[in-house]
Design a protein around this motif. Structure first.
Motif, PDB file in Angstrom:
ATOM      1  N   VAL A 260       0.828  -1.199  -0.164  1.00 10.13           N
ATOM      2  CA  VAL A 260      -0.007   0.102  -0.034  1.00 10.13           C
ATOM      3  C   VAL A 260       0.976   1.341   0.204  1.00 10.13           C
ATOM      4  N   TYR A 261       0.710   1.931  -0.955  1.00  9.13           N
ATOM      5  CA  TYR A 261       1.829   3.146  -1.180  1.00  9.13           C
ATOM      6  C   TYR A 261       1.048   4.203  -0.535  1.00  9.13           C
ATOM      7  N   ALA A 262       2.014   5.246   0.309  1.00  5.98           N
ATOM      8  CA  ALA A 262       1.688   6.573   0.877  1.00  5.98           C
ATOM      9  C   ALA A 262       2.472   7.538   0.371  1.00  5.98           C
ATOM     10  N   ASP A 263       2.094   8.099  -0.839  1.00  2.00           N
ATOM     11  CA  ASP A 263       3.261   9.142  -1.298  1.00  2.00           C
ATOM     12  C   ASP A 263       2.679  10.492  -1.049  1.00  2.00           C
ATOM     13  N   THR A 264       1.705  10.619  -0.246  1.00  5.25           N
ATOM     14  CA  THR A 264       1.489  11.976   0.264  1.00  5.25           C
ATOM     15  C   THR A 264       1.317  11.871   1.802  1.00  5.25           C
ATOM     16  N   GLU A 265       1.499  13.006   2.286  1.00  9.69           N
ATOM     17  CA  GLU A 265       1.539  13.194   3.897  1.00  9.69           C
ATOM     18  C   GLU A 265       0.237  12.673   4.536  1.00  9.69           C
ATOM     19  N   ALA A 266      -0.943  13.039   3.845  1.00  8.69           N
ATOM     20  CA  ALA A 266      -2.193  12.580   4.332  1.00  8.69           C
ATOM     21  C   ALA A 266      -2.388  11.106   4.283  1.00  8.69           C
ATOM     22  N   LEU A 267      -1.840  10.248   3.105  1.00  6.55           N
ATOM     23  CA  LEU A 267      -2.028   8.953   3.108  1.00  6.55           C
ATOM     24  C   LEU A 267      -1.182   8.315   4.015  1.00  6.55           C
ATOM     25  N   SER A 268       0.017   9.051   4.338  1.00  8.00           N
ATOM     26  CA  SER A 268       1.027   8.355   5.363  1.00  8.00           C
ATOM     27  C   SER A 268       0.415   8.283   6.576  1.00  8.00           C
ATOM     28  N   TYR A 269      -0.358   9.516   6.949  1.00 11.29           N
ATOM     29  CA  TYR A 269      -0.897   9.774   8.300  1.00 11.29           C
ATOM     30  C   TYR A 269      -1.881   8.618   8.453  1.00 11.29           C
ATOM     31  N   PHE A 270      -2.679   8.275   7.306  1.00 10.08           N
ATOM     32  CA  PHE A 270      -4.086   7.518   7.530  1.00 10.08           C
ATOM     33  C   PHE A 270      -3.439   6.013   7.869  1.00 10.08           C
ATOM     34  N   TRP A 271      -2.659   5.628   6.828  1.00 13.28           N
ATOM     35  CA  TRP A 271      -2.121   4.007   7.097  1.00 13.28           C
ATOM     36  C   TRP A 271      -1.376   3.993   8.287  1.00 13.28           C
ATOM     37  N   LYS A 272      -0.653   5.023   8.961  1.00 13.38           N
ATOM     38  CA  LYS A 272      -0.021   4.734  10.133  1.00 13.38           C
ATOM     39  C   LYS A 272      -0.721   4.833  11.534  1.00 13.38           C
ATOM     40  N   SER A 273      -1.633   5.881  11.287  1.00 14.23           N
ATOM     41  CA  SER A 273      -2.313   6.227  12.533  1.00 14.23           C
ATOM     42  C   SER A 273      -3.936   6.155  12.636  1.00 14.23           C
ATOM     43  N   VAL A 274      -4.456   6.271  11.372  1.00 10.36           N
ATOM     44  CA  VAL A 274      -5.964   5.996  11.360  1.00 10.36           C
ATOM     45  C   VAL A 274      -6.321   4.777  11.222  1.00 10.36           C
ATOM     46  N   TRP A 275      -5.791   4.025   9.958  1.00 10.37           N
ATOM     47  CA  TRP A 275      -6.194   2.751   9.610  1.00 10.37           C
ATOM     48  C   TRP A 275      -6.086   1.581  10.581  1.00 10.37           C
ATOM     49  N   PRO A 276      -5.002   1.709  11.331  1.00  7.58           N
ATOM     50  CA  PRO A 276      -4.841   0.568  12.291  1.00  7.58           C
ATOM     51  C   PRO A 276      -5.806   0.593  13.620  1.00  7.58           C
TER      52      PRO A 276
ATOM     53  N   PHE B   3      -1.627 -11.715  13.540  1.00  8.50           N
ATOM     54  CA  PHE B   3      -1.257 -10.871  12.272  1.00  8.50           C
ATOM     55  C   PHE B   3      -1.849  -9.537  12.581  1.00  8.50           C
ATOM     56  N   SER B   4      -2.771  -9.133  13.288  1.00 10.87           N
ATOM     57  CA  SER B   4      -3.254  -7.853  13.382  1.00 10.87           C
ATOM     58  C   SER B   4      -2.271  -7.162  14.208  1.00 10.87           C
ATOM     59  N   VAL B   5      -1.787  -7.647  15.307  1.00 11.09           N
ATOM     60  CA  VAL B   5      -0.890  -7.185  16.321  1.00 11.09           C
ATOM     61  C   VAL B   5       0.436  -6.844  15.470  1.00 11.09           C
ATOM     62  N   TYR B   6       0.981  -7.927  14.513  1.00  6.34           N
ATOM     63  CA  TYR B   6       2.142  -7.833  13.754  1.00  6.34           C
ATOM     64  C   TYR B   6       1.913  -6.479  12.818  1.00  6.34           C
ATOM     65  N   THR B   7       0.952  -6.354  11.925  1.00  6.60           N
ATOM     66  CA  THR B   7       0.720  -5.388  11.122  1.00  6.60           C
ATOM     67  C   THR B   7       0.955  -3.956  11.963  1.00  6.60           C
ATOM     68  N   THR B   8       0.151  -3.857  13.089  1.00  3.40           N
ATOM     69  CA  THR B   8       0.030  -2.709  13.768  1.00  3.40           C
ATOM     70  C   THR B   8       1.368  -2.249  14.145  1.00  3.40           C
ATOM     71  N   VAL B   9       2.224  -3.015  14.751  1.00  5.63           N
ATOM     72  CA  VAL B   9       3.420  -2.823  15.220  1.00  5.63           C
ATOM     73  C   VAL B   9       4.227  -2.424  14.208  1.00  5.63           C
ATOM     74  N   ASP B  10       4.223  -3.164  13.040  1.00  2.45           N
ATOM     75  CA  ASP B  10       5.202  -3.117  11.879  1.00  2.45           C
ATOM     76  C   ASP B  10       4.952  -1.709  11.055  1.00  2.45           C
ATOM     77  N   SER B  11       3.739  -1.120  11.315  1.00  2.00           N
ATOM     78  CA  SER B  11       3.521   0.118  10.513  1.00  2.00           C
ATOM     79  C   SER B  11       3.913   1.290  11.459  1.00  2.00           C
ATOM     80  N   ASN B  12       4.073   1.107  12.579  1.00  2.00           N
ATOM     81  CA  ASN B  12       4.508   2.234  13.555  1.00  2.00           C
ATOM     82  C   ASN B  12       5.755   2.067  14.133  1.00  2.00           C
ATOM     83  N   THR B  13       6.647   0.882  13.795  1.00  2.00           N
ATOM     84  CA  THR B  13       7.866   0.794  14.215  1.00  2.00           C
ATOM     85  C   THR B  13       9.029   0.252  13.144  1.00  2.00           C
TER      86      THR B  13
END
Length: 381
Positions: A183-199, A279-289
Motif C-alpha cells: 500500500v503506497y503512501a505518497d502523500t503526507e495525508a495517506l502516510s498519516y492515514f495508514w500509520k495512525s488512522v487505519w490501524p 497478524f493484526s498485532v504484527y501489522t499494527t506494530v510494523d506500521s508504527n515501528t
C-alpha cells in the motif's frame, strides 16, 4: 555455508542461527501452503455438502457456516495460491503495466473476506445465544431468509470498510519484498492515514467483533447453567410427584444438545480470536515501528513472524471442519450419510423418519417447557 577466516566463534554461531531461521521460514513458505490449500479446500467443500443436507438446510446457522466455508474455499484456492507462487516462484507472477490492478483486487478481496469471516462468526454466535435464551421466539428470529439478508449487509459493510485498498494498492517488483503487493503512501495525508488512522479502524472492528463473540458465549454458558439448575429441580419434583409427564431421557437429551452447541461455538469462536490476533498485532506494530539497525538477524526474525502470523489466518480457514467434527455429533452423522452411497428408497425413508422425529421431538420439548415452567412457578407459591 561460507564464513570469513577472521570471523569469531560468536559471529559464526550468530550467522548459523540466521541461516537456520531463514531455512525454517523457507520450508514453512514452500511446503505449508500447498498442504493447507488441498486439505482446507476439501474440508470446506465437505462442510458445504453437509450444510446442504436435510438436517441442516433450513437452519440459519447452517447458512452462516456454508457462507464461511465458501469464503474460505475462495481464499485458499485463489489468494493463498497466488501468495505461494510469489514467495517461491516469483517469475510466474505477471508484473506488466496493469499488474497493479491485480494487487488492488487481491488486497481488497483478501481483507474483505477475512473481515467477513470474523463478523459472520460473531453474528452466528450471537444468534445462537439469542436462540438459546429465547427458544419460543427463535423460529421467527433465526430464519434462513434473515441470515441471507444479514450476510449481504455485512458483505456491503466490510466492502466499504476496505474500499481504500482499491485506490492505494500496487505491486512490488521482482525480489523487492517478501510480499507481492503493498500500500503506497505518497502523500503526507495517506502516510498519516495508514500509520495512525487505519490501524485504529481495523483494530476497533476486531475488538468489537471479539467482544460480541465473548459476550455471546458468556450468555450461552450462563443460560445453560440456569437450565441445568431448573432441570435438576424438575427431576426432584418428578420423583416426589407423579403429575409431571416429562421423561428423564428427554431432559438428558436436551441438556446434551445445548452443551454440544455451546462447546462447538466456544471452540470455533476462540479459534477465530487466536488465529486472527497475531497478524493484526504484527501489522499494527510494523506500521508504527522500524528496525534499529536492519541487521540480517532482525530481517530473518521479521520474515518468520510475518509468515507465521499470516499463515495462522489460513489455518483458521482450514480448521472449521475439524472443529465441527470434534464438537458436533449431528454434523458427524450428516457427514457419514453424505459420504455413504445409499439408494433412493433408504434416503427417502430416512428423510421421512427425520421429519417425524423432529415433529415428535418439538412436541416433547414444548411439553417439557410448559411442565418445567409450572414447576418453577409452583416453587414460589
Amino acid at each position: 555455508m561460507n564464513y570469513t577466516l577472521n570471523s569469531s566463534p560468536v559471529e559464526r554461531e550468530h550467522d548459523e542461527e540466521v541461516e537456520n531461521i531463514k531455512a525454517f521460514t523457507h520450508g514453512l513458505c514452500l511446503y505449508f501452503p500447498p498442504f493447507m490449500i488441498i486439505i482446507g479446500s476439501v474440508c470446506n467443500i465437505l462442510v458445504v455438502m453437509v450444510m446442504r443436507t436435510v438436517q441442516f438446510r433450513y437452519l440459519s446457522t447452517s447458512f452462516y457456516m456454508c457462507s464461511n466455508a465458501a469464503i474460505d474455499i475462495f481464499s485458499l484456492i485463489v489468494l493463498l495460491t497466488v501468495d505461494w507462487l510469489h514467495t517461491n516462484f516469483p517469475w510466474t507472477i505477471f508484473r506488466g503495466e496493469h499488474a497493479h490492478y491485480m494487487c488492488k483486487f487481491f488486497h481488497f478481496v483478501g481483507a474483505t473476506s477475512s473481515d467477513l469471516g470474523i463478523i459472520l462468526t460473531a453474528v452466528m454466535t450471537l444468534e445462537r445465544g439469542l436462540a438459546i435464551m429465547f427458544p419460543l421466539k427463535s423460529s421467527s428470529w433465526c430464519t434462513v431468509k434473515r441470515a441471507r439478508h444479514v450476510t449481504i449487509f455485512l458483505f456491503c459493510f466490510t466492502s466499504v470498510k476496505n474500499a481504500n485498498y482499491l485506490f492505494t494498492s500496487d505491486i512490488h517488483t521482482s525480489h523487492e519484498s517478501d510480499r507481492l503487493c503493498y500500500v503506497y503512501a505518497d502523500t503526507e495525508a495517506l502516510s498519516y492515514f495508514w500509520k495512525s488512522v487505519w490501524p485504529w479502524i481495523h483494530n476497533t472492528f476486531l475488538v468489537l467483533s471479539f467482544i460480541s463473540i465473548i459476550f455471546s458465549n458468556v450468555i450461552i454458558i450462563r443460560h445453560i447453567r440456569k437450565s441445568d439448575k431448573l432441570r435438576s429441580k424438575s427431576v426432584i419434583c418428578h420423583r416426589v410427584s407423579s403429575a409431571t409427564t416429562v421423561p428423564h431421557k428427554l431432559m438428558r437429551r436436551s441438556q446434551s444438545r445445548r452443551r454440544q452447541i455451546a462447546i462447538m461455538l466456544l471452540i470455533d469462536s476462540f479459534t477465530v480470536i487466536i488465529c486472527t490476533t497475531p497478524f493484526s498485532v504484527y501489522t499494527t506494530v510494523d506500521s508504527n515501528t522500524t528496525f534499529l539497525d536492519g541487521s540480517e538477524y532482525q530481517k530473518a526474525v521479521k520474515h518468520l513472524i510475518a509468515s507465521f502470523s499470516f499463515y495462522l489466518l489460513y489455518v483458521n480457514r482450514c480448521a472449521n471442519f475439524y472443529l465441527y467434527c470434534l464438537s458436533g455429533s449431528r454434523f458427524r452423522n450428516a457427514l457419514k450419510q453424505t459420504l455413504c452411497f445409499c439408494n433412493k428408497e433408504d434416503s427417502l425413508a430416512k428423510k421421512m423418519q427425520l421429519y417425524s422425529s423432529r415433529f415428535q421431538e418439538s412436541s416433547e420439548i414444548d411439553t417439557y417447557r410448559h411442565s418445567t415452567l409450572k414447576l418453577d412457578n409452583s416453587a414460589y407459591i
